[in-house]
Design an enzyme around this catalytic site. Structure first.
Site, short mmCIF file in Angstrom:
data_model
loop_
_atom_site.label_atom_id
_atom_site.label_comp_id
_atom_site.label_asym_id
_atom_site.label_seq_id
_atom_site.Cartn_x
_atom_site.Cartn_y
_atom_site.Cartn_z
CB CYS A 270 17.27 -7.34 -11.64
SG CYS A 270 18.76 -6.48 -12.17
CG ASP B 20 -0.80 -7.51 2.76
OD1 ASP B 20 -1.52 -7.86 1.80
OD2 ASP B 20 -1.21 -6.75 3.66
CB CYS C 170 18.18 -7.25 -16.47
SG CYS C 170 18.10 -8.56 -15.23
CG PHE D 215 3.66 3.03 6.07
CD1 PHE D 215 4.54 2.01 6.35
CD2 PHE D 215 3.50 3.43 4.75
CE1 PHE D 215 5.24 1.38 5.33
CE2 PHE D 215 4.21 2.82 3.72
CZ PHE D 215 5.08 1.80 4.02
CG HIS E 20 1.90 1.33 -3.53
ND1 HIS E 20 1.41 1.92 -2.39
CD2 HIS E 20 1.79 2.27 -4.51
CE1 HIS E 20 1.01 3.15 -2.67
NE2 HIS E 20 1.22 3.39 -3.95
P1 NAD Z 1 -1.39 4.23 6.34
O1 NAD Z 1 -0.52 3.57 7.35
O2 NAD Z 1 -1.02 5.59 5.88
O3 NAD Z 1 -2.87 4.36 6.94
C1 NAD Z 1 -3.56 3.25 7.43
C2 NAD Z 1 -4.91 3.72 7.90
O4 NAD Z 1 -5.64 2.58 8.28
C3 NAD Z 1 -4.85 4.65 9.10
O5 NAD Z 1 -5.56 5.84 8.81
C4 NAD Z 1 -5.52 3.85 10.24
O6 NAD Z 1 -6.34 4.65 11.06
C5 NAD Z 1 -6.35 2.87 9.48
N1 NAD Z 1 -6.53 1.59 10.16
C6 NAD Z 1 -5.63 0.89 10.89
N2 NAD Z 1 -6.17 -0.28 11.32
C7 NAD Z 1 -7.45 -0.29 10.83
C8 NAD Z 1 -8.52 -1.22 10.93
N3 NAD Z 1 -8.41 -2.37 11.60
N4 NAD Z 1 -9.68 -0.92 10.30
C9 NAD Z 1 -9.83 0.25 9.62
N5 NAD Z 1 -8.86 1.17 9.52
C10 NAD Z 1 -7.67 0.89 10.10
O7 NAD Z 1 -1.60 3.21 5.16
P2 NAD Z 1 -1.97 3.48 3.66
O8 NAD Z 1 -2.97 4.55 3.49
O9 NAD Z 1 -2.19 2.16 3.02
O10 NAD Z 1 -0.57 4.07 3.20
C11 NAD Z 1 -0.12 3.73 2.12
C12 NAD Z 1 1.17 2.88 2.18
O11 NAD Z 1 1.30 1.92 3.22
C13 NAD Z 1 1.13 2.09 0.95
O12 NAD Z 1 2.18 2.50 0.15
C14 NAD Z 1 1.34 0.62 1.35
O13 NAD Z 1 2.18 -0.03 0.42
C15 NAD Z 1 1.98 0.76 2.66
N6 NAD Z 1 1.88 -0.34 3.63
C16 NAD Z 1 1.35 -1.56 3.29
C17 NAD Z 1 1.27 -2.56 4.24
C18 NAD Z 1 0.73 -3.90 3.84
O14 NAD Z 1 0.95 -4.34 2.71
N7 NAD Z 1 -0.02 -4.57 4.72
C19 NAD Z 1 1.67 -2.31 5.55
C20 NAD Z 1 2.18 -1.05 5.86
C21 NAD Z 1 2.29 -0.06 4.89
#
Ligand code: NAD
Length: 253
Positions: free
Chosen positions: A129, A104, A132, A35, A121
């Site tokens: 839905c 994912d 329901c 994100f 999450h």
């Molecule tokens: P975030 O985006 O807030 O933070 C991701 C962190 O990962 C950052 O601090 C970054 O520096 C670090 N990072 C990025 N690449 C990295 C790597 N290769 N190795 C180590 N660290 C790395 O993400 P978060 O804390 O998971 O935020 C939570 C929200 O993001 C959740 O609600 C989640 O559902 C959602 N999200 C999920 C996905 C997915 O399912 N892949 C993708 C994007 C966002």
């Protein structure tokens, strides 16, 4: 990094219960944007569109939601070395749970057992839905959109269909929260991998673990506000670190 890797491996070997907590950063090496990094999802989408209130109220926001879901599903992303290392830890009998904020499905795809994975999450693989609770496969709903249904509604009750993920402002899943809290409270070592630790209540899990006496390890590319409370911090990419940790664990197991 070497000393920290040796220390983490040592803690894993000594521990009876290892809890892992993963965020979007564990999947960036599979090609999925996180994100908050500069090229992350919020550089292309408005986070407000992903509140439950906006989703329910605004058909255009729902269309943008489906567009992001389609991006994630159609790219067919694959697990990377960090996911695979987590599977190896399970095979060694070391993993008590992997609590993930990710939607994912890559921990499942890598081969972790269903009962070890706690998806706080939700998941992109299904829709629900809002009225329901009927669950459908995401690919089937995307097919309906392809066939011209731009704002899909439930065929059983007429309610709005949404990805089976937790949007901002939506209640957390009770069972998953309970399991995550108990796994965090009972572990000997709690390892955060790739999370900014900014999204609550998920980000309270490392605090629960630390307060219950676990060692706290944070493996994240950039600093987090919880780094000062951690016993070991590594600011490197997850794939490289987890591969090195696994190798060290296997050497000394
Ligand atoms: P975030 O985006 O807030 O933070 C991701 C962190 O990962 C950052 O601090 C970054 O520096 C670090 N990072 C990025 N690449 C990295 C790597 N290769 N190795 C180590 N660290 C790395 O993400 P978060 O804390 O998971 O935020 C939570 C929200 O993001 C959740 O609600 C989640 O559902 C959602 N999200 C999920 C996905 C997915 O399912 N892949 C993708 C994007 C966002």
């Amino acid at each position: 990094m070497k000393n920290a890797v040796d220390e983490i491996a040592g803690l894993i070997i000594e521990a009876n219960k290892v809890a892992l907590f993963t965020g979007a950063g564990v999947s960036t090496e599979s090609g999925i944007s996180d994100f908050r990094s500069p090229d992350g999802i919020w550089s292309r989408y408005d986070p407000e569109d992903f509140t439950i209130q906006r989703f329910v109220a605004d058909k255009e926001a729902r269309k943008r939601n489906w567009q992001l879901r389609r991006e994630l599903v159609s790219a067919n992303y694959q697990p990377n070395p960090a996911h695979h290392a987590i599977v190896e830890l399970e095979k060694l009998g070391k993993l008590s749970c992997v609590i993930t904020q990710n939607i994912d499905g890559l921990h499942h795809a890598a081969g972790n057992s269903e009962e070890k994975i706690i998806e706080l999450h939700g998941t992109i693989k299904f829709t629900k839905c809002l009225k329901c609770d009927d669950r459908l496969l995401m690919v089937d709903v995307l097919k309906r959109i392809d066939e011209g249904e731009e704002d899909p509604h439930c065929k059983k009750c007429g309610g709005l269909i949404k990805a089976a993920t937790i949007s901002f402002g939506e209640a957390m899943p009770l069972d998953e929260m309970r399991r995550a809290e108990s796994c965090s409270r009972e572990c000997d070592i709690f390892i955060v991998i790739g999370s900014s630790l900014l999204v609550y209540p998920a980000a309270s899990m490392p605090i629960v673990a630390k307060q219950a006496g676990a060692k706290l390890v944070i493996i994240n590319y950039t600093p987090t506000d919880m780094d000062p409370q951690a016993d070991i911090v590594i600011h490197e990419k997850a794939g490289k670190v987890m591969e090195a940790v696994l190798e060290k664990v296997k050497q000394n197991f």
